[in-house]
Design an enzyme around this catalytic site. Structure first.
Site, mmCIF file in Angstrom:
data_model
loop_
_atom_site.group_PDB
_atom_site.id
_atom_site.type_symbol
_atom_site.label_atom_id
_atom_site.label_comp_id
_atom_site.label_asym_id
_atom_site.label_seq_id
_atom_site.Cartn_x
_atom_site.Cartn_y
_atom_site.Cartn_z
ATOM 1 N N GLU A 363 28.377 51.121 42.698
ATOM 2 C CA GLU A 363 27.562 49.830 43.234
ATOM 3 C C GLU A 363 27.939 48.901 42.155
ATOM 4 O O GLU A 363 27.170 47.872 42.025
ATOM 5 C CB GLU A 363 26.204 50.080 43.772
ATOM 6 C CG GLU A 363 26.155 50.577 45.231
ATOM 7 C CD GLU A 363 24.679 50.415 45.817
ATOM 8 O OE1 GLU A 363 24.157 49.400 45.665
ATOM 9 O OE2 GLU A 363 24.428 51.142 46.503
HETATM 10 C C1 LIG Z 1 30.372 59.600 42.595
HETATM 11 C C2 LIG Z 1 30.845 58.364 43.292
HETATM 12 C C3 LIG Z 1 30.161 57.909 44.500
HETATM 13 C C4 LIG Z 1 30.733 56.876 45.008
HETATM 14 N N1 LIG Z 1 30.264 56.462 46.120
HETATM 15 C C5 LIG Z 1 30.804 55.190 46.778
HETATM 16 C C6 LIG Z 1 30.610 54.922 48.175
HETATM 17 O O1 LIG Z 1 29.672 55.520 48.777
HETATM 18 N N2 LIG Z 1 31.116 53.828 48.717
HETATM 19 C C7 LIG Z 1 32.191 53.304 48.192
HETATM 20 O O2 LIG Z 1 32.614 52.292 48.760
HETATM 21 N N3 LIG Z 1 32.451 53.504 46.755
HETATM 22 C C8 LIG Z 1 31.781 54.352 46.256
HETATM 23 N N4 LIG Z 1 32.170 54.712 44.925
HETATM 24 C C9 LIG Z 1 33.003 53.886 44.169
HETATM 25 C C10 LIG Z 1 32.488 52.958 42.966
HETATM 26 O O3 LIG Z 1 31.879 51.918 43.761
HETATM 27 C C11 LIG Z 1 33.665 52.825 42.159
HETATM 28 O O4 LIG Z 1 34.150 54.144 41.404
HETATM 29 C C12 LIG Z 1 33.352 51.502 41.018
HETATM 30 O O5 LIG Z 1 32.957 50.416 41.813
HETATM 31 C C13 LIG Z 1 34.269 51.580 40.095
HETATM 32 O O6 LIG Z 1 35.622 51.229 40.602
HETATM 33 P P1 LIG Z 1 36.436 52.096 40.076
HETATM 34 O O7 LIG Z 1 36.257 53.467 40.017
HETATM 35 O O8 LIG Z 1 37.951 51.745 40.943
HETATM 36 O O9 LIG Z 1 36.891 51.738 38.449
HETATM 37 P P2 LIG Z 1 37.747 50.389 38.003
HETATM 38 O O10 LIG Z 1 37.585 49.162 38.937
HETATM 39 O O11 LIG Z 1 39.190 50.807 37.711
HETATM 40 O O12 LIG Z 1 37.092 50.235 36.520
HETATM 41 C C14 LIG Z 1 37.729 50.887 35.291
HETATM 42 C C15 LIG Z 1 36.805 50.424 34.210
HETATM 43 O O13 LIG Z 1 37.176 48.904 33.962
HETATM 44 C C16 LIG Z 1 36.302 48.170 33.864
HETATM 45 N N5 LIG Z 1 36.384 46.811 34.535
HETATM 46 C C17 LIG Z 1 37.122 46.677 35.691
HETATM 47 N N6 LIG Z 1 37.419 45.399 36.154
HETATM 48 C C18 LIG Z 1 36.433 44.638 35.266
HETATM 49 C C19 LIG Z 1 36.095 43.294 35.055
HETATM 50 N N7 LIG Z 1 36.276 42.383 36.023
HETATM 51 N N8 LIG Z 1 35.234 42.906 34.079
HETATM 52 C C20 LIG Z 1 34.845 44.111 33.202
HETATM 53 N N9 LIG Z 1 35.224 45.085 33.339
HETATM 54 C C21 LIG Z 1 35.982 45.737 34.324
HETATM 55 C C22 LIG Z 1 35.007 48.704 34.784
HETATM 56 O O14 LIG Z 1 33.729 48.509 34.298
HETATM 57 C C23 LIG Z 1 35.327 50.223 34.231
HETATM 58 O O15 LIG Z 1 34.630 50.449 32.849
HETATM 59 C C24 LIG Z 1 31.635 55.924 44.411
HETATM 60 C C25 LIG Z 1 32.135 56.371 43.083
HETATM 61 C C26 LIG Z 1 31.706 57.584 42.617
HETATM 62 C C27 LIG Z 1 32.259 57.955 41.076
#
Ligand SMILES: Cc1cc2nc3c(=O)[nH]c(=O)nc-3n(C[C@H](O)[C@H](O)[C@H](O)COP(=O)(O)OP(=O)(O)OC[C@H]3O[C@@H](n4cnc5c(N)ncnc54)[C@H](O)[C@@H]3O)c2cc1C
Length: 381
Positions: A363
Site C-alpha cells: 500500500e
Molecule cells: C505480500 C504482498 C502483498 C501485496 N498485496 C497487494 C494487493 O493486494 N494488491 C495490489 O495491488 N498490490 C499488492 N502488493 C504490491 C505492493 O503494493 C507493491 O509491491 C509495492 O507497492 C511496491 O511496488 P514494487 O514491489 O514494484 O517495488 P518497486 O516499485 O520496484 O520499488 C523498489 C524500491 O524502489 C523504491 N522506489 C520506487 N519508486 C520510488 C520513488 N518514486 N521514490 C522513492 N523510492 C522509490 C521503493 O521504495 C522500493 O524500495 C503486494 C505486495 C506484496 C509483497
C-alpha cells in the site's frame, strides 16, 4: 494509556482478542509453516459479525468506522498478522465499492462481504508497475455491452481465495492519470484465472497470487465509479485503508513487545532475570515508547477519518510509515531480547519480525509515502 474507546469499541476489541487468543494462537505456527489460508478462522470472524464493520447498515453491515477496523486488525495482528491480512485485504477490496459503487452494485456485492460469505481483494500492481502505478499495462478495451480485459496482476492478497475483485485497467492510455478504470470482477468469470501463488517471507497464512485476464469480458455495469476514475478510486481507497496497515504493524509490534517483556522477566542469566540488566531495560523502554506513539498516531488518524475529514492523505500516510517502521524496529529488538532462541521457529518473535517487514512495503512503500507526506506538507496551509 487511556484512549477513551466507546463501549462498542471495547466490545469489538475484546471479541477480536478472544478469537485471536482462542482460535488463532493455537494454529498460527502451523498456518505459517504450511502457508495455509485460515478458512476456519475466517468463519469465526464472520460468525462474530466482524466483516460487517466496514460495510454500511443498509447493505448488511454495521458501518462502524476506520477506528473499529483498526481495532480488529490490531488485535488479530498481535497474534498473527498473516491472518489479520486476510481480513484487512477484504476491507481493501470492499472499500472502493462502499465509496464509489452504485446502489445496484452495493446491493449485489456488499451483503455477502458483510456476512463473511465472500472475501474481496484489490488489484492494481503488475510486474512492471508497483510504486509507479501509472505504468500498468492491463487493458480494458470497449466492446459491445462491456469491456475485454487482458493482462496480469501480481502480488494480489486474497488472490484465488476471494470471490470479488476490484481491478484497475487501462481504458485509454493516452489520457494519462484519467486513462484507467476500476472494474468489479467476480471469480469464475470466463477469461479470469489465477497464476502463481507466492512463497513468502512472512504473513504466510495470507494468500498472494497473480490474477490473469485473457479476453475476459466484463459487462459495463461492473465499472466502478466512471470510466477514467481508476486512479482516483485507488488513491481515495488507500486513504481509508492505510490506517488498517498501520494497525497491522501496531498489532505485531504490540505482540512482540509483550513476548519480549515476558521473556526478559523469566530468562535468568548471571543469577538474575535479564530484565534487571539496564541495556535490556533500555531496549524494552524504547520498544514500549515506540508502540505507544504508533498507537496514538494510528487511532488519531482513524478518528480524523471517521470525523468526516475531507482529506486524510497526509495522516493516513504518516500513520502507515510510522507504525510500520516501529513494527520493524520493535520486532527486531524482540528477537534480540530473546537471544539465540529468538532466532528459532519454536518461539514467536522470528515470525513477528518476518511478518513486520511487509508493512513497510505494501500500500505504498515507506519511501514513496515519505514523498507523499512531503508533497502534502508542501500543499497544506
Ligand atoms: C505480500 C504482498 C502483498 C501485496 N498485496 C497487494 C494487493 O493486494 N494488491 C495490489 O495491488 N498490490 C499488492 N502488493 C504490491 C505492493 O503494493 C507493491 O509491491 C509495492 O507497492 C511496491 O511496488 P514494487 O514491489 O514494484 O517495488 P518497486 O516499485 O520496484 O520499488 C523498489 C524500491 O524502489 C523504491 N522506489 C520506487 N519508486 C520510488 C520513488 N518514486 N521514490 C522513492 N523510492 C522509490 C521503493 O521504495 C522500493 O524500495 C503486494 C505486495 C506484496 C509483497
Amino acid at each position: 494509556m487511556e484512549y477513551f474507546l466507546t463501549d462498542v469499541q471495547k466490545e469489538i476489541k475484546k471479541l477480536t482478542r478472544d478469537i485471536a487468543v482462542e482460535q488463532v494462537l493455537p494454529v498460527r505456527a502451523k498456518l505459517d509453516k504450511a502457508e495455509e489460508f485460515p478458512w476456519g478462522i475466517i468463519k469465526y470472524l464472520a460468525d462474530a459479525g466482524l466483516f460487517g464493520i466496514f460495510i454500511p447498515e443498509e447493505y448488511g453491515g454495521i458501518k462502524a468506522g476506520v477506528m473499529e477496523l483498526c481495532l480488529v486488525v490490531e488485535e488479530l495482528s498481535r497474534v498473527c498478522s498473516g491472518v489479520a491480512l486476510c481480513y484487512a485485504a477484504t476491507a481493501l477490496g470492499a472499500t472502493p465499492i462502499v465509496l464509489y459503487g452504485s446502489d445496484t452494485q452495493k446491493k449485489k456485492y456488499l451483503p455477502d462481504i458483510a456476512a463473511g460469505r465472500k472475501l474481496a481483494a484489490f488489484a492494481i500492481t503488475e510486474a512492471n508497475a508497483g510504486s509507479d502505478a501509472g505504468g500498468i499495462e492491463t487493458t480494458a478495451i470497449k466492446v459491445p455491452g462491456g469491456y475485454k480485459i487482458n493482462g496480469t496482476k501480481c502480488f494480489i492478497t486474497n488472490g484465488g481465495e476471494a470471490e470479488i475483485y476490484v481491478v484497475i485497467a487501462l481504458t485509454d492510455k493516452s489520457k494519462g492519470p484519467r486513462g484507467a478504470t476500476a472494474f468489479i470482477i467476480e471469480k469464475g468469470r470466463a477469461g479470469f484465472s489465477f497464476g502463481r501463488k507466492e512463497d513468502k517471507m512472512g504473513i504466510r497464512a495470507s494468500a498472494t497470487r497473480e490474477l490473469v485476464f485473457e479476453d475476459c469480458f466484463v459487462p459495463v455495469e461492473n465499472v466502478l465509479a466512471k470510466e477514467g476514475m481508476g486512479f482516483i478510486v485507488t488513491m481515495r481507497t488507500f486513504d481509508f485503508t492505510r490506517p488498517g496497515i498501520a494497525a497491522q504493524a501496531l498489532g505485531v509490534a504490540q505482540g512482540a513487545l509483550e513476548a519480549a517483556l515476558n521473556h526478559a522477566k523469566t530468562r535468568i542469566q548471571f543469577g538474575h532475570p535479564i530484565i534487571a540488566l539496564q541495556s535490556v531495560q533500555h531496549m524494552l523502554a524504547n520498544m514500549a515508547m515506540d508502540v505507544e506513539a504508533a498507537r496514538g498516531l494510528v487511532y488519531g488518524t482513524a478518528r480524523t477519518i471517521d470525523s468526516g475529514a475531507k482529506d486524510a492523505t497526509l495522516e493516513a500516510a504518516m500513520a502507515k510509515v510510522f507504525a510500520s517502521d516501529v513494527a520493524m524496529r520493535v520486532t527486531t529488538d524482540a528477537v534480540q531480547v530473546f537471544g539465540g532462541v529468538g532466532y528459532m521457529r519454536d518461539y514467536p518473535v522470528e515470525k513477528m519480525m518476518r511478518d513486520a517487514k511487509i508493512t513497510q512495503i505494501y500500500e505504498g512503500t515507506n519511501q514513496v509515502l515519505r514523498n507523499v507526506i512531503g508533497s502534502e506538507l508542501r500543499k497544506r496551509k
